[in-house]
Design a protein around this motif. Sequence first.
Motif, mmCIF file in Angstrom:
data_model
loop_
_atom_site.group_PDB
_atom_site.id
_atom_site.type_symbol
_atom_site.label_atom_id
_atom_site.label_comp_id
_atom_site.label_asym_id
_atom_site.label_seq_id
_atom_site.Cartn_x
_atom_site.Cartn_y
_atom_site.Cartn_z
ATOM 1 N N LEU A 1 0.830 -1.214 0.000
ATOM 2 C CA LEU A 1 0.000 0.000 0.000
ATOM 3 C C LEU A 1 0.861 1.260 0.000
ATOM 4 O O LEU A 1 0.562 2.227 -0.687
ATOM 5 N N THR A 2 1.931 1.247 0.776
ATOM 6 C CA THR A 2 2.775 2.444 0.897
ATOM 7 C C THR A 2 3.911 2.455 -0.123
ATOM 8 O O THR A 2 4.766 3.329 -0.085
ATOM 9 N N ASN A 3 3.903 1.456 -1.004
ATOM 10 C CA ASN A 3 4.904 1.400 -2.078
ATOM 11 C C ASN A 3 6.334 1.306 -1.540
ATOM 12 O O ASN A 3 7.247 1.942 -2.065
ATOM 13 N N ASP B 1 0.442 9.659 2.751
ATOM 14 C CA ASP B 1 -0.453 9.699 1.587
ATOM 15 C C ASP B 1 -1.241 8.404 1.462
ATOM 16 O O ASP B 1 -2.436 8.424 1.180
ATOM 17 N N ALA B 2 -0.559 7.296 1.675
ATOM 18 C CA ALA B 2 -1.229 5.999 1.581
ATOM 19 C C ALA B 2 -2.299 5.873 2.670
ATOM 20 O O ALA B 2 -3.394 5.373 2.430
ATOM 21 N N ARG C 1 5.152 9.333 2.089
ATOM 22 C CA ARG C 1 4.427 8.404 1.245
ATOM 23 C C ARG C 1 3.445 7.590 2.075
ATOM 24 O O ARG C 1 2.318 7.329 1.665
#
Lengths: 405, 405
Positions: free
Chosen positions: A314-316, A378-379, A375
């Motif tokens: 999800l958070t890359n 954002d996720a 990030r």
Amino acid sequence: MKSCGLIVEYNPFHFGHQYHLKQSKEASGADCMIAVMSGNFLQRGEPAIIDKWHRTQIALSQGVDIVLELPYVFAVQNSDLFAKGAVFTLHEIGIDTICFGSEQGDITPFMKAYDHLNSQQEYYKESLHHFLNLGYSFPEASRHAYKAIGLSEDSIDLTQPNNILGFSYTKTILDYNLPIAPMTIQRTKSGYHDETITHKIASATSIRKSILKQQEMTQEAEGALPPSSIDKLREYGHKANGWHYWDRYFPLLHYKLTTLSPEEIRTFHGVEEGLEFRLKHTIKEATTFEEWMNLLKTKRYTWTRLQRTITHILTNTKKEELRPLHELERVPYVRLLGMSETGRKYIKEQKKKMNVPILTNMQSGEHEFVTIEERSVDAYFSCLPMVQRKSLRKREIGPPVMPHM
Amino acid sequence: MKSCGLIVEYNPFHFGHQYHLKQSKEASGADCMIAVMSGNFLQRGEPAIIDKWHRTQIALSQGVDIVLELPYVFAVQNSDLFAKGAVFTLHEIGIDTICFGSEQGDITPFMKAYDHLNSQQEYYKESLHHFLNLGYSFPEASRHAYKAIGLSEDSIDLTQPNNILGFSYTKTILDYNLPIAPMTIQRTKSGYHDETITHKIASATSIRKSILKQQEMTQEAEGALPPSSIDKLREYGHKANGWHYWDRYFPLLHYKLTTLSPEEIRTFHGVEEGLEFRLKHTIKEATTFEEWMNLLKTKRYTWTRLQRTITHILTNTKKEELRPLHELERVPYVRLLGMSETGRKYIKEQKKKMNVPILTNMQSGEHEFVTIEERSVDAYFSCLPMVQRKSLRKREIGPPVMPHM
């Protein structure tokens, strides 16, 4: 000023946490209580039910003097890396004591277990590999390995989640020879995994379960939470159009995993041994997060490990980004989420002696961990409608929480 | 059997399309009308308002005998690659004629323009580069370049979208020396970009605008659509909990672009010259797709080009995946979306002569383009609630549409 460090998630802050905070202050005789707290994602691979800012507000209202952020890169990890990030962070801000909750409330068995494990390290590792090769999950394999090296009766039960964490804190302090006294206080009676609320001291899991099931504050939950916790949970739920839990992220995960190639999925932290195919294959069949998890889990992959991996998807977060963690000798910065007047004085006193910067907002840092942190924020908000997403995301660049200043 | 090919999007099928179909059949004297149709994403970089299967049903009900899919890799491209994919697909199935709509309804000026451009190719290219270097968008730069080489008065206006496409079809046929007769019929009076409906023949753009604005079928739209088109639009809207348009994908795009690194964004087809930073920066500021586009667009990047790039981001389509298109000498397969009884007979007749396989469902193909196609289908449905997403996605692996068989 004497200081005592706590390692917390406060998801959400309940009477058990209040008890721990009070007892730790008393036992340590500290003037300043410092909590290092996971941000928006937690150790068991879950989104926090409310964001870090609201959890910080509650902590300060309850008597915590300083809230520091445990960076995402450490927060969503196994107990060893989690402990490393947490203890290192507390060490940088110069705490004297770390006080954690445990079943026995006595530090001696933790020290004993450390010594024993140290003397049996080779055999422990061998046994661990043996059981991992048999297809056991990591927790299961290590439970068997502990048995094999014969941890004595007066040592701790290292299959209990809280003992594992406490042991990891102790181990980090001793391994790195840090000038910190490990302490422990006895937990009040409530199993970590309890799913029903039976008394005032309830587990965070059972409280979340009760609230999320009803999608509103329940009487059971209210009975286990101090007023500021109830208020902030309500307030956040109102602002964010609900609370955070995996099901709200499922449509995004479904989109992401169906449109990424197996090769791309393999780059995420935690995706090993062909899990990329299993992730892609099973998500097609599921309509809810729980359905998916039930299709996904195997003997080898525990629910927690899978959830952590899914968090990194999800958070890359990529394998290569987290590789430097193991070699790290100190945290690159300490991020301040909030402080009381006492906390402010403590920081003023410590600042000159510190070896790493204190970040008071995200824009002040340019470390790679800050990029990953942003990030993850954002996720975290990505499950909200656009308007809420934008307005709550803004808080991240604001100053720390400072009540009554 | 004599066959005539049409290159269509039918988004949605309206009276103008009906007119074109009828006139093309008459003018070509064909027994079998074959349409190559964009799938779920269109040439101007937009999701189709309803999926390919419902658009196929409408086309068949209106007299098209065979509907072939224009693969995603060609469908969301500039006119040259779009034309290449469409003409090559029609060529593989053995059509005799391609009939497209144009302002003049005369093929001569297209041929003349082709000859003239061929003789002035070097100068055209030089001029084009000159204007591109001045910062003009591609369409603007080519308009100026056409002026520079002096396309004569009796030639076509190559700044009109429909003429550009028609010219690209003609050019593909002539460049590759294909045994296909290009034909054109005059379009009925309605500008391609018309945004208000004033008469029965209305542009697809104005019809979509009217429906999407009201979020229901409107009188204006109904006046411009044949009954089967109205029915299928209603039916699909019901099944999918609404129609497809960019705003529904905005939350996903926001999630994707805020959590990807600039280096990752740079790998998507169409992201050039630092656009990755602009994409990341602007999406943070916007709450709707239109707001975002207005922040994003510049003199250099037309709305259409940006939308195409955004489509590739949504479908996770990388530069390296589309690189082989330019060298392609034939399409790797022909995918059948639907056929009438006449269509079935035609295919039976042609099948033995064909050089590439006819795919009747996605599982029958293992080409890289099929993988990309599937991904684009997942991306297309990703804006729907999970239940609708799953049930509509299933259709993709089913057989072609065959009414009354």
